[in-house]
Scaffold this motif. Structure first.
Motif, PDB file in Angstrom:
ATOM      1  N   ILE A  91       0.665  -0.973  -0.104  1.00  0.00           N
ATOM      2  CA  ILE A  91       0.020  -0.332  -0.232  1.00  0.00           C
ATOM      3  C   ILE A  91       0.804   1.592  -0.403  1.00  0.00           C
ATOM      4  N   SER A  92       2.115   1.514   0.719  1.00  0.00           N
ATOM      5  CA  SER A  92       2.930   2.708   0.766  1.00  0.00           C
ATOM      6  C   SER A  92       3.258   2.781  -0.750  1.00  0.00           C
ATOM      7  N   GLY A 114      -5.663   0.807   8.967  1.00  0.00           N
ATOM      8  CA  GLY A 114      -5.221   0.250   9.807  1.00  0.00           C
ATOM      9  C   GLY A 114      -4.296  -0.400  10.170  1.00  0.00           C
ATOM     10  N   CYS A 115      -4.555  -2.229   9.437  1.00  0.00           N
ATOM     11  CA  CYS A 115      -3.109  -2.855   9.360  1.00  0.00           C
ATOM     12  C   CYS A 115      -1.938  -2.468   9.244  1.00  0.00           C
ATOM     13  N   GLY A 116      -1.721  -1.439   8.731  1.00  0.00           N
ATOM     14  CA  GLY A 116      -0.793  -0.727   8.497  1.00  0.00           C
ATOM     15  C   GLY A 116      -0.104  -0.880   6.526  1.00  0.00           C
ATOM     16  N   ALA A 117      -0.087   0.307   6.506  1.00  0.00           N
ATOM     17  CA  ALA A 117       1.220   0.566   4.417  1.00  0.00           C
ATOM     18  C   ALA A 117       1.467  -0.373   4.226  1.00  0.00           C
ATOM     19  N   GLN A 118       1.892  -1.696   5.048  1.00  0.00           N
ATOM     20  CA  GLN A 118       3.374  -2.168   5.070  1.00  0.00           C
ATOM     21  C   GLN A 118       2.913  -3.792   4.316  1.00  0.00           C
ATOM     22  N   ARG A 120       7.083  11.916  10.737  1.00  0.00           N
ATOM     23  CA  ARG A 120       5.957  12.555  10.290  1.00  0.00           C
ATOM     24  C   ARG A 120       5.370  13.102   8.931  1.00  0.00           C
ATOM     25  N   LEU A 121       5.048  13.143   8.687  1.00  0.00           N
ATOM     26  CA  LEU A 121       4.348  14.332   7.404  1.00  0.00           C
ATOM     27  C   LEU A 121       4.148  15.644   7.543  1.00  0.00           C
ATOM     28  N   GLN A 122       5.200  16.780   7.481  1.00  0.00           N
ATOM     29  CA  GLN A 122       3.727  17.705   7.527  1.00  0.00           C
ATOM     30  C   GLN A 122       3.004  18.283   6.839  1.00  0.00           C
ATOM     31  N   LEU A 123       1.982  18.479   6.958  1.00  0.00           N
ATOM     32  CA  LEU A 123       0.893  18.712   5.773  1.00  0.00           C
ATOM     33  C   LEU A 123       1.232  20.558   5.528  1.00  0.00           C
ATOM     34  N   PRO A 124       0.497  20.467   4.328  1.00  0.00           N
ATOM     35  CA  PRO A 124      -0.122  21.916   3.603  1.00  0.00           C
ATOM     36  C   PRO A 124      -1.023  22.478   4.519  1.00  0.00           C
ATOM     37  N   THR A 125      -0.646  23.617   5.348  1.00  0.00           N
ATOM     38  CA  THR A 125      -1.938  23.977   6.071  1.00  0.00           C
ATOM     39  C   THR A 125      -3.128  25.037   5.089  1.00  0.00           C
ATOM     40  N   PHE A 152      -2.189   8.493   6.175  1.00  0.00           N
ATOM     41  CA  PHE A 152      -1.355   8.966   4.281  1.00  0.00           C
ATOM     42  C   PHE A 152      -0.179   7.295   4.191  1.00  0.00           C
ATOM     43  N   MET A 153       0.992   7.064   5.271  1.00  0.00           N
ATOM     44  CA  MET A 153       1.886   6.142   4.694  1.00  0.00           C
ATOM     45  C   MET A 153       2.032   4.984   5.534  1.00  0.00           C
TER      46      MET A 153
END
Length: 501
Positions: free
Chosen positions: A119-120, A137-141, A243-248, A361-362
């Motif tokens: 998924i990632s 929920g189980c993870g993007a792996q 973490r991912l920085q989100l575009p505000t 997301f990731m």
């Protein structure tokens, strides 16, 4: 006992000597694994061999050989839940990771995935094209194909829907080795549509859950992709705080505090009626304390969590909302105005949260799901009403008191609630943790939870159809007929899908 030399050599001739092994160490690695380990895979036995096909034709040949000699086989890829653990002697473990082709149709917004695509991987490629998918929920792996064919649920399902809605055309090898393309792939050799032209058998492939390898092997699947924003989600931080920085200008998180779960659920329905948000879910108190302890160790968590039990308002409920301006910055501004107004009208206290994402997301929450202990069991409910979920959650919380300790204390918090499909479906998880030596007690609680959930009208995923069938139109009888029709030799991950064991 193991495979005869004749059978092993026949399998070897299909994939080549470098892609098959009966080495005990290699086979042992595929005996157990993932969530539910020591619970759902009790009685697991070492497979007779591990084989790695490289394409659909090789999968068909392996399946035909297994059927001819009545040898159980289990298809796996990147998996997270222990339903793949073999429970019969002489099982062939079919590891599909070599099948890793990925195609993206950017214009028509779908992807065709083989089992080895995670998924990632797909998420990263989709975002380069202004598209995205649900990270479950189980993870993007996890494998896109395996997860979509079995579950594929997560908080982003509020807008993107349950997994079965995102399946398009599919390539399916039946337990006799025959190929069954469904949807548009059956006639047009194109994967854009699951409904046709041609047979739409997605309801046979999966309902709320899929057959978990119990009805053959899915070797290729097309999944819907969805429009995303052009701005980038920028990775930042140093492990373990990445973490991912989100575009505000396009994405904002908000936390809304309510005095009770009932108030929180009423507010969640109001948000859905106004069709705003990309994620709408509650935040169990234990999640917040796990987040605060990340990078500081488990002792930090248990010290703060134990103190919290003395002062924490156990009725207070936080609703967490992610807003995304999919079409423009104006959309985000509009949704923020509506959110603030609704939060005030429904009696909540709202504040903007950090513009970062560590999960949805990731990677998703699998990165910390075992933080509290070595074993975990979940009561998972799919509901048409979050009110019903709260009712069941409160009952389970009281039931758990009999098992606490040794199971982890949660101060009778009634569970984790998620809005799905813009409020038309509810999803509920009651998470329970313990040490590995407590798996017996976890298993006992799980049985009691399931019985109680069924009595109260919930549909508990991951449970034996024999438990649910009698109260759900005897679907277990129909499922047994389907298994007998498609897999009369009972070689495709037996006894799935008739039993989770």
């Amino acid at each position: 006992m193991g495979l005869t030399r004749e059978i092993y050599q026949a399998l070897e001739s299909i994939v080549g000597a470098e892609h098959i092994s009966d080495d005990p160490a290699i086979c042992e690695a595929d005996t157990k694994g993932g969530a539910g380990e020591f619970i759902w895979d009790r009685g697991a036995v070492r497979p007779a061999c591990v084989i790695l096909p490289g394409n659909t034709n090789e999968v068909q040949e392996i399946v035909r050989l297994a059927t001819r000699y009545k040898l159980p086989f289990i298809p796996v890829s990147t998996y997270y839940i222990a339903f793949c653990a073999p429970n019969r002697a002489n099982t062939i473990m079919m590891d599909l990771k070599r099948m890793n082709k990925l195609e993206i149709d950017e214009r028509n917004m779908y992807a065709i995935c083989e089992p080895g695509v995670s998924i990632s991987q797909l998420q990263a490629e989709a975002m380069k094209r202004g598209l995205y998918i649900l990270s479950p929920g189980c993870g993007a792996q996890a494998s896109v194909l395996a997860n979509t064919a079995v579950h594929s649920q997560g908080p982003l399902g509020y807008r993107l829907g349950y997994g079965y809605r995102r399946i398009l055309a599919t390539e399916w090898v039946l337990p006799d080795g025959e190929m069954l393309p469904i949807g548009s792939a059956s006639l047009l050799k194109d994967y854009f549509w699951g409904e046709g032209p041609g047979p739409d058998l997605r309801g046979l492939l999966r309902g709320v859950l899929g057959p978990m390898g119990g009805l053959g092997v899915v070797t290729r699947i097309a999944v819907k992709l969805f429009p995303f924003i052009p701005e980038k989600l920028v990775p930042t931080g140093i492990s373990p705080r990445t973490r991912l920085q989100l575009p505000t200008n396009r994405m904002k998180w908000f936390n809304i505090v309510y005095p009770s779960p009932e108030k929180a659920i009423d507010a969640m329905y109001e948000l859905a009626r106004n069709e705003i948000g990309a994620i709408v879910m509650s935040v169990p108190a234990v999640f917040r304390y796990v987040a605060r302890a990340r990078g500081k160790g488990v002792n930090e968590f248990w010290e703060s969590w134990t103190k919290a039990g003395e002062t924490m308002d156990k009725e207070q409920t936080i609703v967490r909302v992610l807003l995304i301006g999919f079409t423009s910055e104006k959309q985000l501004a509009h949704e923020e105005r509506v959110l603030v107004e609704l939060a005030t009208e429904t009696g909540g206290s709202i504040r903007e949260a950090r513009p970062t994402d560590e999960s949805w997301f990731m990677s998703t929450d699998s990165i910390s799901v075992f933080f509290l202990g070595g074993a975990e069991v979940t009561a998972v409910l799919s509901l048409d009403s979050l009110d019903e979920g709260l009712k069941i959650g409160r009952a389970i919380a009281k039931l758990k008191r009999k098992y606490t300790p040794p199971l982890a204390e949660d101060y009778e918090y009634p569970g984790w609630f998620q809005m799905q499909e813009m409020g038309h479906m509810g999803y509920f998880e009651f998470l329970t943790y313990g040490d590995l030596e407590d798996v017996g007690r976890l298993g006992e609680l799980a049985v009691e939870c399931d019985k109680q959930c069924v009595e109260m009208g919930g549909y508990t995923s991951y449970q034996d159809p024999s438990l649910l069938g009698p109260v759900w139109y005897n679907y277990h009888v129909l499922l047994k007929r389907i298994k007998e029709l498609f897999d009369p030799s009972e070689v495709s991950n037996p006894p799935k899908p008739l039993s989770m064991g």
